[in-house]
Design an enzyme around this catalytic site. Structure first.
Site, PDB file in Angstrom:
ATOM      1  N   GLU A   1       0.845  -1.194   0.000  1.00 55.64           N
ATOM      2  CA  GLU A   1       0.000   0.000   0.000  1.00 55.64           C
ATOM      3  C   GLU A   1       0.883   1.248   0.000  1.00 55.64           C
ATOM      4  O   GLU A   1       2.057   1.159   0.361  1.00 55.64           O
ATOM      5  CB  GLU A   1      -0.923  -0.008   1.233  1.00 55.64           C
ATOM      6  CG  GLU A   1      -0.170  -0.143   2.536  1.00 55.64           C
ATOM      7  CD  GLU A   1      -1.045  -0.657   3.698  1.00 55.64           C
ATOM      8  OE1 GLU A   1      -1.555   0.188   4.410  1.00 55.64           O
ATOM      9  OE2 GLU A   1      -1.182  -1.876   3.867  1.00 55.64           O
TER      10      GLU A   1
ATOM     11  N   LYS B   1       2.753   4.559   1.159  1.00 58.43           N
ATOM     12  CA  LYS B   1       3.131   5.107   2.455  1.00 58.43           C
ATOM     13  C   LYS B   1       2.703   6.568   2.456  1.00 58.43           C
ATOM     14  O   LYS B   1       3.200   7.377   1.664  1.00 58.43           O
ATOM     15  CB  LYS B   1       4.642   4.998   2.654  1.00 58.43           C
ATOM     16  CG  LYS B   1       5.097   5.416   4.020  1.00 58.43           C
ATOM     17  CD  LYS B   1       6.557   5.049   4.218  1.00 58.43           C
ATOM     18  CE  LYS B   1       6.996   5.214   5.651  1.00 58.43           C
ATOM     19  NZ  LYS B   1       6.800   6.539   6.195  1.00 58.43           N
TER      20      LYS B   1
ATOM     21  N   ASP C   1       2.438  10.304   3.563  1.00 56.02           N
ATOM     22  CA  ASP C   1       3.405  11.200   4.186  1.00 56.02           C
ATOM     23  C   ASP C   1       2.663  12.203   5.069  1.00 56.02           C
ATOM     24  O   ASP C   1       2.412  13.334   4.682  1.00 56.02           O
ATOM     25  CB  ASP C   1       4.203  11.910   3.081  1.00 56.02           C
ATOM     26  CG  ASP C   1       5.536  12.389   3.605  1.00 56.02           C
ATOM     27  OD1 ASP C   1       5.878  12.066   4.761  1.00 56.02           O
ATOM     28  OD2 ASP C   1       6.240  13.090   2.861  1.00 56.02           O
TER      29      ASP C   1
ATOM     30  N   TYR D   1      -4.890   2.071   8.405  1.00 62.33           N
ATOM     31  CA  TYR D   1      -4.159   0.913   7.884  1.00 62.33           C
ATOM     32  C   TYR D   1      -3.699  -0.087   8.939  1.00 62.33           C
ATOM     33  O   TYR D   1      -3.028  -1.044   8.626  1.00 62.33           O
ATOM     34  CB  TYR D   1      -2.943   1.381   7.083  1.00 62.33           C
ATOM     35  CG  TYR D   1      -2.089   2.414   7.814  1.00 62.33           C
ATOM     36  CD1 TYR D   1      -1.430   2.092   8.997  1.00 62.33           C
ATOM     37  CD2 TYR D   1      -1.951   3.703   7.317  1.00 62.33           C
ATOM     38  CE1 TYR D   1      -0.663   3.024   9.670  1.00 62.33           C
ATOM     39  CE2 TYR D   1      -1.182   4.643   7.989  1.00 62.33           C
ATOM     40  CZ  TYR D   1      -0.541   4.301   9.159  1.00 62.33           C
ATOM     41  OH  TYR D   1       0.208   5.223   9.836  1.00 62.33           O
TER      42      TYR D   1
ATOM     43  N   LYS E   1      11.284   2.986   0.328  1.00 69.33           N
ATOM     44  CA  LYS E   1      11.308   4.438   0.104  1.00 69.33           C
ATOM     45  C   LYS E   1      11.625   4.739  -1.356  1.00 69.33           C
ATOM     46  O   LYS E   1      12.611   4.222  -1.895  1.00 69.33           O
ATOM     47  CB  LYS E   1      12.385   5.079   1.000  1.00 69.33           C
ATOM     48  CG  LYS E   1      12.046   5.076   2.481  1.00 69.33           C
ATOM     49  CD  LYS E   1      10.902   6.046   2.762  1.00 69.33           C
ATOM     50  CE  LYS E   1      10.710   6.307   4.229  1.00 69.33           C
ATOM     51  NZ  LYS E   1      11.669   7.163   4.854  1.00 69.33           N
TER      52      LYS E   1
ATOM     53  N   CYS F   1      21.183  37.312 -28.718  1.00 66.46           N
ATOM     54  CA  CYS F   1      21.509  35.896 -28.603  1.00 66.46           C
ATOM     55  C   CYS F   1      22.917  35.773 -28.035  1.00 66.46           C
ATOM     56  O   CYS F   1      23.848  36.405 -28.544  1.00 66.46           O
ATOM     57  CB  CYS F   1      21.434  35.232 -29.975  1.00 66.46           C
ATOM     58  SG  CYS F   1      22.087  33.565 -29.980  1.00 66.46           S
TER      59      CYS F   1
ATOM     60  N   CYS G   1      25.200  34.096 -31.197  1.00 67.50           N
ATOM     61  CA  CYS G   1      25.495  34.775 -32.459  1.00 67.50           C
ATOM     62  C   CYS G   1      25.290  36.285 -32.372  1.00 67.50           C
ATOM     63  O   CYS G   1      25.613  37.008 -33.305  1.00 67.50           O
ATOM     64  CB  CYS G   1      24.671  34.181 -33.593  1.00 67.50           C
ATOM     65  SG  CYS G   1      22.935  34.648 -33.537  1.00 67.50           S
TER      66      CYS G   1
ATOM     67  N   CYS H   1      16.096  33.630 -30.666  1.00 71.09           N
ATOM     68  CA  CYS H   1      17.139  34.265 -31.462  1.00 71.09           C
ATOM     69  C   CYS H   1      16.664  34.237 -32.903  1.00 71.09           C
ATOM     70  O   CYS H   1      16.206  33.213 -33.401  1.00 71.09           O
ATOM     71  CB  CYS H   1      18.426  33.453 -31.319  1.00 71.09           C
ATOM     72  SG  CYS H   1      19.568  33.665 -32.683  1.00 71.09           S
TER      73      CYS H   1
ATOM     74  N   CYS I   1      22.668  31.011 -36.745  1.00 72.16           N
ATOM     75  CA  CYS I   1      23.181  30.937 -35.386  1.00 72.16           C
ATOM     76  C   CYS I   1      23.764  29.539 -35.139  1.00 72.16           C
ATOM     77  O   CYS I   1      23.074  28.530 -35.301  1.00 72.16           O
ATOM     78  CB  CYS I   1      22.030  31.211 -34.416  1.00 72.16           C
ATOM     79  SG  CYS I   1      22.459  30.951 -32.713  1.00 72.16           S
TER      80      CYS I   1
END
Ligand code: IVH
Length: 673
Positions: A113, A115, A117, A225, A313, A407, A410, A425, A430
């Site tokens: 299942e 976990k 948090d 749970y 984890k 740019c 270039c 640009c 370029c």
């Protein structure tokens, strides 16, 4: 008179509790909020008049005066913690440990299942009534947070049903959905209050309030749970217990599977990890438990952890580091994106030293500066991104970075995309764009030319050997063998890889061309609808737009690409140089047009088969599948405990069908009912 009032009160409590359960646990209310409020007010009025207040009345969920401090509560059974596994290998080792301990190789049944948090909570019920709720504390003694827990609508004040144990401690996790967490933080920031760092802190901070009216205003969830101490009740396994919780109206994990053996455990972990991004709450792993309670008892506890359970984890995906610099990087269509050079940081076993900042508007909005300490997130193969600037860590020496006007490669002027955020640009030659286009062409999902990565492209381009991807096929071994990064063998390998790439598929090739807005998905759509590339030459945008799911912007860009004389000349040259393009995508569709042809499906919730397997079946019958809903989705296939997709489907008017409906559609050649 009193009798009839009492009867009405009893009826109202029963009805309101039912509506509360439907709203907060099942997520399927049958009356409007207004109607609920009306019934609630009526109950309150009658209670005040008669003084007859049932302990499970919804009015008992709010309105207690603030406490001075929390009372301490001793847990009748200690609340244990869990050992961790950080790899599949360690999950296997867990299984081996169990086998050794039980001196048996018999395959073990497990539950897996998510976990949650949040923070662990114990709910003590005596004779079916919630008596008190306590935090985990040090595992032996926690704090009495009963008043606060009662404000959580999903917590049953009374256990209904005939199978009620005389006494039972039910354990679960209090948590906050990500959406509610974000809304709470927005509100706090507006009021000038400090935002919570994550949903877990928000949940913990909300439960540990001496004033329960504050808790009442926070949207908290519960998932149950586990069991602590109990008198009565016969449960033989975790699955059995969860089923009882469910019928007794407790919220339970949205996803729980029972499987046999470590390999199956790992498959479920992978499944949870895949679903993780769609879950409305944060999960940092999966909890694996031995399913049968008699086996759990036999395995027992070692110091403060049960031997029969472990937490897998997920690899960490966030880290904190410093921005050493912000660069402007030029992409293959000239888009100039800000990239952060980071102080290298390990996240989930990978060293991250660069991260995208998306666009310059965002740099401004987040106020990201060189020298800032930031939270960086890495999710799967996605490019790491800067999530947040930790402004508390500023020293005053941080340097903001202006949006470039030229740019960086270039020197051409930049222009902002109309109605968008990207800056581009405009220089036609370029070198950054040229190199990026070549690199993209050779990349794995495109022509997959091994050995032609960023560094090699830069080198070959700076030596004047390639200035367009066509030039790749003009390279000869002798031309590259002398270059600094190459030797006899690597030069030969590159030439071989280039040769191999001449045999390709239309989908890959179209993607490789780097047509504006044509990613892998759009390239596949084109390949499904056009037999070969010649059909695309001089195509009208309307013809491309006829393809379902093809956006107008993409269609326009495709048409423009295949009308450009230089592009067509380049394609011609490629064909002359020996390119052979097959199109399996088109053939599959045309030879066996399936019953689901033209239909698109999205799956949600827990389904009886692995999600990918169902999707494959749909695809094999000509249907399309996607991970998220859009206006183009035809059907949402609804599994157990669906998430936010159900709401979205309702708002989009998508047809909602069950798994059984899907199966009967498969059997009846695509017809529903
Ligand atoms: S079972 C003895 N199941 O994880 C086993 N715990 O690291 C007790 N948690 O304190 C825990 N989701 O707060 C279990 N599905 C889940 C869980 C879960 C989150 C938390 C719980 C516990 C911590 C242990």
């Amino acid at each position: 008179m009193t009798d009839s009032i009492n009867q009405e009160i009893e009826g109202l409590v029963k009805d309101l509790n039912e509506h509360c359960y439907r709203y907060h646990v099942l997520d399927s209310p049958v009356i409007s909020d207004k109607e609920y409020d009306r019934l609630y007010r009526r109950l309150k009025e009658l209670e005040e008049k008669s003084g007859y207040v049932l302990p499970d009345s919804p009015t008992q969920r709010v309105g207690a005066p603030p406490l001075d401090k929390f009372k301490k509560v001793r847990h009748r059974e200690p609340m244990l913690s869990l050992g961790n596994a950080f790899s599949y290998e360690e999950v296997k080792e867990f299984e081996q440990r169990l086998n050794r301990y039980l001196k048996s190789d018999e395959p073990i049944e497990y539950t897996v299942e998510p976990k949650y948090d949040g923070l662990a909570i114990e709910l003590t019920y005596r004779k079916g009534m919630l008596e008190y709720a306590s935090t985990r504390g040090d595992g032996y003694e926690g704090e009495d947070v009963t008043l606060n827990i009662k404000t959580i609508q999903a917590v049953p004040l009374k256990i209904e049903g005939s199978t009620m144990p005389e006494e039972i401690d039910i354990r679960g996790e209090i948590y906050m959905d990500i959406n509610d967490f974000e809304a709470l933080n927005r509100e706090r920031e507006k009021k000038g209050e400090q935002a919570f760092a994550n949903p877990r802190n928000a949940a913990a901070g909300s439960i540990r309030q001496l004033d329960s009216s504050i808790t009442a205003g926070r949207k908290l969830q519960l998932s149950c749970y586990g069991i602590g101490s109990r008198k009565g009740g016969t449960f033989s396994s975790q699955m059995d217990f969860i089923a009882w919780l469910k019928t007794s109206r407790f919220p339970v994990p949205s996803f729980i599977r029972s499987v046999t053996g470590g390999d199956e455990v790992i498959a479920v972990i992978k499944d949870i990890e895949e679903r993780r991004k769609d879950l409305p709450f944060e999960t940092d792993g999966a909890v694996i438990k031995v399913n049968k309670f008699d086996l759990q008892l036999q395995l027992g506890v070692k110091t403060r952890e049960p031997r029969w359970a472990i937490a897998y984890k997920f690899p960490a995906h966030q880290g904190i580091t410093r921005i050493n610099g912000i660069r402007a990087s030029v992409g293959r269509v000239g888009t100039i994106t800000p990239v952060a050079d980071l102080e290298p940081v390990k996240i989930g076993g990978v060293t991250v030293s660069r991260s995208t900042l998306h666009n310059w508007d965002e740099v401004g909005r987040k106020d990201v500066r060189v020298g800032d300490t930031v939270v960086v997130e890495r999710a799967g193969d996605v490019i790491p991104r800067v999530i947040e600037v930790i402004k508390d860590r500023r020293t005053g020496k941080e340097q903001p970075v202006p949006t470039p006007e030229n740019c960086p490669v270039c020197g051409s002027l930049v222009e902002k995309e109309e109605g968008g955020v990207a800056i581009r640009c405009i220089g036609l030659n370029c070198t950054a764009q040229v190199q990026e286009r070549i690199r993209h062409y050779a990349s794995r999902a495109a022509m997959d030319i091994e050995g032609l990565g960023e560094k090699s492209v830069e080198l070959l381009s700076s030596q004047g050997l390639i200035s367009h991807f066509v030039d790749i096929y003009r390279l000869k071994k002798e031309m590259i063998i002398e270059l600094p990064r190459f030797a006899e063998k690597s030069a030969q390998n590159l030439i071989d890889a280039i040769d191999r790439s001449k045999e390709t598929t239309l989908a890959r090739f179209l993607y490789a061309l780097g047509i504006l807005h044509v990613g892998e998905y759009a390239a596949k759509l084109l390949a499904r609808n056009f037999r070969d590339i010649n059909e695309l030459y001089h195509i009208e945008p309307e013809k491309v737009e006829e393809i379902k799911q093809m956006g107008g912007k993409t269609a326009g860009s495709v048409a423009r690409f295949f009308r450009d004389r230089e592009n067509l000349a380049a394609l011609e040259t490629l064909m002359d140089l020996g390119m052979r393009i097959s199109n399996p995508e088109f053939e599959v569709e045309s030879i066996e047009k399936g019953p689901f042809d033209g239909m698109s499906f999205v799956l949600t919730g827990t389904l009886p088969e692995a999600r990918r397997a169902i999707e494959k079946q749909i695809e094999s019958m000509g249907g399309r599948t996607a991970g998220s809903l859009s206006g183009n989705t035809d059907y949402l296939v609804l599994g157990e405990s669906p998430g936010s997709k159900l709401k979205k489907a309702r708002s989009l008017g998508t047809k909602i069908i069950s798994y059984d409906d899907l199966v009967s559609m498969m059997k009846s050649g695509g017809r529903l009912f």
